[in-house]
Scaffold this active site. Sequence first.
Site, PDB file in Angstrom:
ATOM      1  N   CYS A 167       5.025   2.766  -9.001  1.00 33.35           N
ATOM      2  CA  CYS A 167       4.765   1.696  -8.031  1.00 33.35           C
ATOM      3  C   CYS A 167       5.192   2.104  -6.618  1.00 33.35           C
ATOM      4  O   CYS A 167       4.567   2.971  -6.026  1.00 33.35           O
ATOM      5  CB  CYS A 167       5.406   0.405  -8.510  1.00 33.35           C
ATOM      6  SG  CYS A 167       4.596  -1.022  -7.801  1.00 33.35           S
ATOM      7  N   HIS A 194       4.489  -0.672 -13.690  1.00 35.77           N
ATOM      8  CA  HIS A 194       5.906  -0.535 -14.053  1.00 35.77           C
ATOM      9  C   HIS A 194       6.031  -0.233 -15.548  1.00 35.77           C
ATOM     10  O   HIS A 194       6.280  -1.150 -16.342  1.00 35.77           O
ATOM     11  CB  HIS A 194       6.652  -1.843 -13.742  1.00 35.77           C
ATOM     12  CG  HIS A 194       7.008  -2.024 -12.311  1.00 35.77           C
ATOM     13  ND1 HIS A 194       8.250  -1.746 -11.806  1.00 35.77           N
ATOM     14  CD2 HIS A 194       6.268  -2.453 -11.265  1.00 35.77           C
ATOM     15  CE1 HIS A 194       8.270  -2.000 -10.507  1.00 35.77           C
ATOM     16  NE2 HIS A 194       7.075  -2.432 -10.154  1.00 35.77           N
ATOM     17  N   GLU A 239       8.360   0.974 -17.188  1.00 36.30           N
ATOM     18  CA  GLU A 239       9.715   0.704 -17.709  1.00 36.30           C
ATOM     19  C   GLU A 239       9.886  -0.764 -18.106  1.00 36.30           C
ATOM     20  O   GLU A 239      10.849  -1.115 -18.779  1.00 36.30           O
ATOM     21  CB  GLU A 239      10.774   1.131 -16.675  1.00 36.30           C
ATOM     22  CG  GLU A 239      11.017   0.177 -15.516  1.00 36.30           C
ATOM     23  CD  GLU A 239       9.924   0.156 -14.451  1.00 36.30           C
ATOM     24  OE1 GLU A 239       8.874   0.832 -14.625  1.00 36.30           O
ATOM     25  OE2 GLU A 239      10.105  -0.550 -13.437  1.00 36.30           O
TER      26      GLU A 239
HETATM   27  N1  GLN Z   1       4.505  -3.734  -2.734  1.00 39.90           N
HETATM   28  C1  GLN Z   1       5.543  -2.747  -2.784  1.00 39.90           C
HETATM   29  C2  GLN Z   1       5.408  -1.754  -1.646  1.00 39.90           C
HETATM   30  O1  GLN Z   1       4.431  -1.706  -1.000  1.00 39.90           O
HETATM   31  C3  GLN Z   1       5.550  -2.017  -4.113  1.00 39.90           C
HETATM   32  C4  GLN Z   1       5.832  -2.990  -5.226  1.00 39.90           C
HETATM   33  C5  GLN Z   1       6.502  -2.428  -6.433  1.00 39.90           C
HETATM   34  O2  GLN Z   1       7.090  -1.336  -6.425  1.00 39.90           O
HETATM   35  N2  GLN Z   1       6.466  -3.186  -7.482  1.00 39.90           N
HETATM   36  O3  GLN Z   1       6.300  -1.000  -1.412  1.00 39.90           O
END
Ligand code: GLN
Length: 196
Positions: free
Chosen positions: A84, A176, A178
């Site tokens: 992410c 995610h 995890e």
């Molecule tokens: N929206 C976040 C970003 O742009 C990332 C979100 C996440 O890691 N769940 O950094």
Amino acid sequence: MQHYTGYKVGVLALQGAVSEHIEQLQSLGVEAIVVKKVADLAMLDGLILPGGESTTIGKLMYEYGFIEAIKQFAKQGKAIFATCAGMILLAKEIVGEENIYLSLMDIAVQRNAFGRQVDSFQSDINVQGLQGTFPAIFIRAPYVHSILSKKVAVLAEVDNHPVLVKQEKLLACSFHPELSQDNRIMQLFLAMVAGD
Ligand code: GLN
């Protein structure tokens, strides 16, 4: 299930979803290390860049000297798994932004790509190399907007957008893993750590 006893994998712990990664690593027999300073990297076989807020994690990475240190870590051929926000930190380009952090993976990422109002959702995705679907949890997730070199392999997509990509010893996903009970994506990464 294969166990990876004897390997040390760190989770960058500046901000974000750290403890769930630690628990998933431990459930697979790995020695999981909470990484708070650059010196911790020396003992690791692999590193996870967790989800969170990429601007916050990125700022702290600059502040604590992690940008150069993690670039060196990758240069040594050690494996990195970015989830992410981590995917954003690893990218060579962030669509519509000047900021760049590690610039290690040949991808351009779009932040909050599924719409700001879509806070989170689960999608059962097909992943190359896995039997059946994987329950992927997306939280204000990015996706790969474009692939910048032939070194990048797409392992999963949602609506034709790559959400799991691999480039040599780098693995990055929009979601995610995890937070799912299913630890098969973590196992894909551990196979890279072990050089399988
Ligand atoms: N929206 C976040 C970003 O742009 C990332 C979100 C996440 O890691 N769940 O950094």
